[in-house]
Design a protein around this motif. Structure first.
Motif, PDB file in Angstrom:
ATOM      1  N   THR A   1      -3.990 -14.936   1.922  1.00 53.49           N
ATOM      2  CA  THR A   1      -4.941 -13.842   2.540  1.00 53.49           C
ATOM      3  C   THR A   1      -3.887 -12.843   2.846  1.00 53.49           C
ATOM      4  O   THR A   1      -3.080 -13.255   3.747  1.00 53.49           O
ATOM      5  CB  THR A   1      -5.677 -14.389   3.726  1.00 53.49           C
ATOM      6  OG1 THR A   1      -6.459 -15.477   3.276  1.00 53.49           O
ATOM      7  CG2 THR A   1      -6.698 -13.361   4.134  1.00 53.49           C
ATOM      8  N   PRO A   2      -4.171 -11.463   2.505  1.00 53.89           N
ATOM      9  CA  PRO A   2      -3.257 -10.425   2.986  1.00 53.89           C
ATOM     10  C   PRO A   2      -3.471 -10.275   4.478  1.00 53.89           C
ATOM     11  O   PRO A   2      -4.531 -10.610   5.098  1.00 53.89           O
ATOM     12  CB  PRO A   2      -3.805  -9.259   2.433  1.00 53.89           C
ATOM     13  CG  PRO A   2      -5.154  -9.864   1.358  1.00 53.89           C
ATOM     14  CD  PRO A   2      -5.200 -11.173   1.702  1.00 53.89           C
ATOM     15  N   MET A   3      -2.327  -9.941   5.181  1.00 52.30           N
ATOM     16  CA  MET A   3      -2.466  -9.861   6.483  1.00 52.30           C
ATOM     17  C   MET A   3      -3.412  -8.817   6.962  1.00 52.30           C
ATOM     18  O   MET A   3      -3.852  -8.732   8.151  1.00 52.30           O
ATOM     19  CB  MET A   3      -0.878  -9.700   7.112  1.00 52.30           C
ATOM     20  CG  MET A   3      -0.164  -8.436   6.580  1.00 52.30           C
ATOM     21  SD  MET A   3       1.085  -8.283   7.777  1.00 52.30           S
ATOM     22  CE  MET A   3       2.292  -9.036   6.741  1.00 52.30           C
ATOM     23  N   GLU A   4      -3.502  -7.710   6.141  1.00 53.20           N
ATOM     24  CA  GLU A   4      -4.153  -6.611   6.884  1.00 53.20           C
ATOM     25  C   GLU A   4      -5.697  -7.088   6.697  1.00 53.20           C
ATOM     26  O   GLU A   4      -6.366  -6.723   7.530  1.00 53.20           O
ATOM     27  CB  GLU A   4      -4.348  -5.513   5.300  1.00 53.20           C
ATOM     28  CG  GLU A   4      -3.166  -4.570   5.314  1.00 53.20           C
ATOM     29  CD  GLU A   4      -2.316  -5.460   4.395  1.00 53.20           C
ATOM     30  OE1 GLU A   4      -2.457  -6.553   4.046  1.00 53.20           O
ATOM     31  OE2 GLU A   4      -1.176  -4.799   3.831  1.00 53.20           O
ATOM     32  N   LYS A   5      -6.366  -7.863   5.844  1.00 54.76           N
ATOM     33  CA  LYS A   5      -7.604  -8.533   5.916  1.00 54.76           C
ATOM     34  C   LYS A   5      -7.896  -9.278   7.033  1.00 54.76           C
ATOM     35  O   LYS A   5      -9.011  -9.208   7.757  1.00 54.76           O
ATOM     36  CB  LYS A   5      -7.904  -9.481   4.753  1.00 54.76           C
ATOM     37  CG  LYS A   5      -9.158 -10.136   4.692  1.00 54.76           C
ATOM     38  CD  LYS A   5      -9.745 -10.685   3.364  1.00 54.76           C
ATOM     39  CE  LYS A   5     -11.008 -11.636   3.621  1.00 54.76           C
ATOM     40  NZ  LYS A   5     -11.902 -11.528   2.584  1.00 54.76           N
ATOM     41  N   LEU A   6      -6.843 -10.124   7.527  1.00 55.91           N
ATOM     42  CA  LEU A   6      -6.982 -10.706   8.786  1.00 55.91           C
ATOM     43  C   LEU A   6      -7.107  -9.691   9.787  1.00 55.91           C
ATOM     44  O   LEU A   6      -7.905 -10.116  10.892  1.00 55.91           O
ATOM     45  CB  LEU A   6      -5.916 -11.819   9.047  1.00 55.91           C
ATOM     46  CG  LEU A   6      -5.731 -12.987   8.349  1.00 55.91           C
ATOM     47  CD1 LEU A   6      -4.951 -14.159   8.899  1.00 55.91           C
ATOM     48  CD2 LEU A   6      -6.837 -13.836   8.048  1.00 55.91           C
ATOM     49  N   ALA A   7      -6.267  -8.844   9.996  1.00 54.63           N
ATOM     50  CA  ALA A   7      -6.276  -8.050  10.973  1.00 54.63           C
ATOM     51  C   ALA A   7      -7.531  -7.335  11.083  1.00 54.63           C
ATOM     52  O   ALA A   7      -8.027  -6.955  12.273  1.00 54.63           O
ATOM     53  CB  ALA A   7      -4.884  -6.956  10.669  1.00 54.63           C
TER      54      ALA A   7
END
Ligand SMILES: Cc1cc2nc3c(=O)[nH]c(=O)nc-3n(C[C@H](O)[C@H](O)[C@H](O)COP(=O)(O)O)c2cc1C
Length: 398
Positions: free
Chosen positions: A115-121
């Motif tokens: 999962t891209p870190m941007e999506k989590l953020a």
């Protein structure tokens, strides 16, 4: 009653995970290395520690809240980084991160996640930590660190205990590698788990293809399934740095403004070095028994490390936490918090976000019960005095 409703402890969640997942994936999550001494010892060292009942006392208002790096968490727990959680459930890391956010504990995203870190953020909420493996080309690692900082990740956990990689013989037997090798054996394994095939792999397939290590540098990203041999020269490799020095810590300290932790410290002298290089904390860890098979359990070395550190930085511990009482034991021996690896990953594999939440709830409930037995209403009151002297690990060090 759903299968999750019938899970009363982490071992039950593990059983559901085992039935849902192909053997290759389950063994990858569940097992250790070589003779699995370290894996077994993590549990036996934990269960060898005995807590003392304290009776005839007020236990009407037990609270699990704990300060983790200046902010209150619902309990002294954070979710450990676990690569390939995306094979346990569709977008497994995202599910786990949402469960952590809703439960009020920090979540750590592994470098090797899907999962891209941007999506989590942007979408998961909660407190986010990022885990780092150092690439040979260190500038790649620096870029990842800066990106984590830009995306508001609160802490960086640099994992340093991988040496030359792990000797996981079961992966070789099961054909489990990265990418996950598609061969006759693994196809049969997957076909035996049609629910997993349709709800995990099927969903990836419907939504744009096989998951990748999206947080790796561009040239190193590859789908987590595929026939590597067919890629020939184009096969990307993950070149992890094998020349590390404490200067790397200084560099990370310079580029990451948040909390910096080193994960995989097992010696008091390494902990001393970490303090000298200005880190905010360490994770005392043997990687859940997944790397050096001759390692002692972190809980066995924790007392001498706590003594050496003497409150100068935060100490988190992991490896072998399966019960709320284990968390109490870690706190009693001087840890500031613990990480849960497999416990919450089994939950994720058993039921996505709901399963991960169930795992955290089980640990919370068990921790509260244990605090009632030892007569402690606040986490900050738990101390070595709650451990029966005859079962204290590293007694000579204290
Ligand atoms: C499937 C799996 C994948 C893991 N991947 C990583 C990783 O990518 N980076 C890392 O620092 N630790 C990784 N770990 C280790 C965990 O962060 C943690 O140290 C360990 O799981 C703690 O032990 P426990 O599973 O007994 O709780 C992984 C653990 C598991 C079970």
């Amino acid at each position: 009653m759903s299968r999750l409703d019938r899970c009363y402890n982490i071992a039950d969640l593990r059983e559901v995970a085992e039935s849902r997942l192909p053997k290759g994936v389950f063994d990858y999550i569940d097992k250790g290395t070589e003779d699995m001494q370290s894996l077994g010892n993590n549990r036996s060292a934990m269960t060898d520690i005995k807590l003392l009942n304290r009776v005839i006392t007020d236990i009407s208002d037990i609270q699990l809240e704990a300060d983790i790096f200046g902010s209150s968490a619902a309990m002294p727990l954070a979710i450990a980084p676990t690569g390939t959680a995306g094979l346990a459930w569709y977008e497994g890391e995202f599910e786990l991160a949402k469960a952590a956010a809703a439960s009020g504990v920090p979540f750590t995203l592994a470098t090797g996640s899907n999962t891209p870190m941007e999506k989590l953020a942007n979408e998961a909420g909660g407190r986010l930590w990022m885990q780092l493996y150092m690439w040979k080309e260190k500038h790649f690692s620096d870029e990842l660190v800066k990106k984590a900082a830009r995306n508001g990740f609160e802490a960086l956990l640099w994992t340093v205990d991988i040496g030359h990689g792990a000797n996981r013989e079961h992966n070789l037997r099961n054909g489990f590698a990265t990418p996950y090798v598609i061969n006759a054996k693994s196809v049969v394994d997957m076909l035996r788990h049609p629910t997993w095939l349709s709800t995990v792999m099927g969903r990836y397939f419907m939504n744009g293809g096989m998951p990748k290590h999206v947080n790796y540098p561009e040239g190193y990203q590859m789908p987590i399934t595929g026939n590597v041999s067919k890629l020939g020269d184009k096969k990307p490799t993950t070149k992890r740095a094998d020349q590390l020095s404490w200067d790397d810590v200084d560099r990370l300290r310079d580029i990451f403004p948040g909390k910096l932790l080193i994960k995989g410290i097992m010696r008091a002298d390494d902990a001393e070095q970490a303090i000298e290089h200005g880190v905010d904390g360490i994770v005392v860890s043997n990687h859940g028994g997944r790397n050096m098979d001759s390692a002692p359990a972190p809980i066995q070395v924790l007392p001498e490390i706590v003594k050496a550190v003497d409150g100068r930085m935060k100490i988190i511990v992991d490896s072998g936490v399966r019960r709320g009482s284990d968390i109490v034991k870690c706190m009693a021996l001087g840890a500031d918090a613990v990480l849960a690896g497999r416990a919450t990953l089994y939950g994720t594999a058993a039921g996505g976000e709901a399963g991960a939440t169930k795992a955290i709830d089980i640990l919370k409930d068990e921790m509260k019960r244990t605090m009632a037995y030892i007569g402690k209403q606040r986490v900050s009151e738990i101390s070595q005095d709650d451990i029966w002297d005859g079962s204290l690990p590293g007694r000579d060090a204290i």
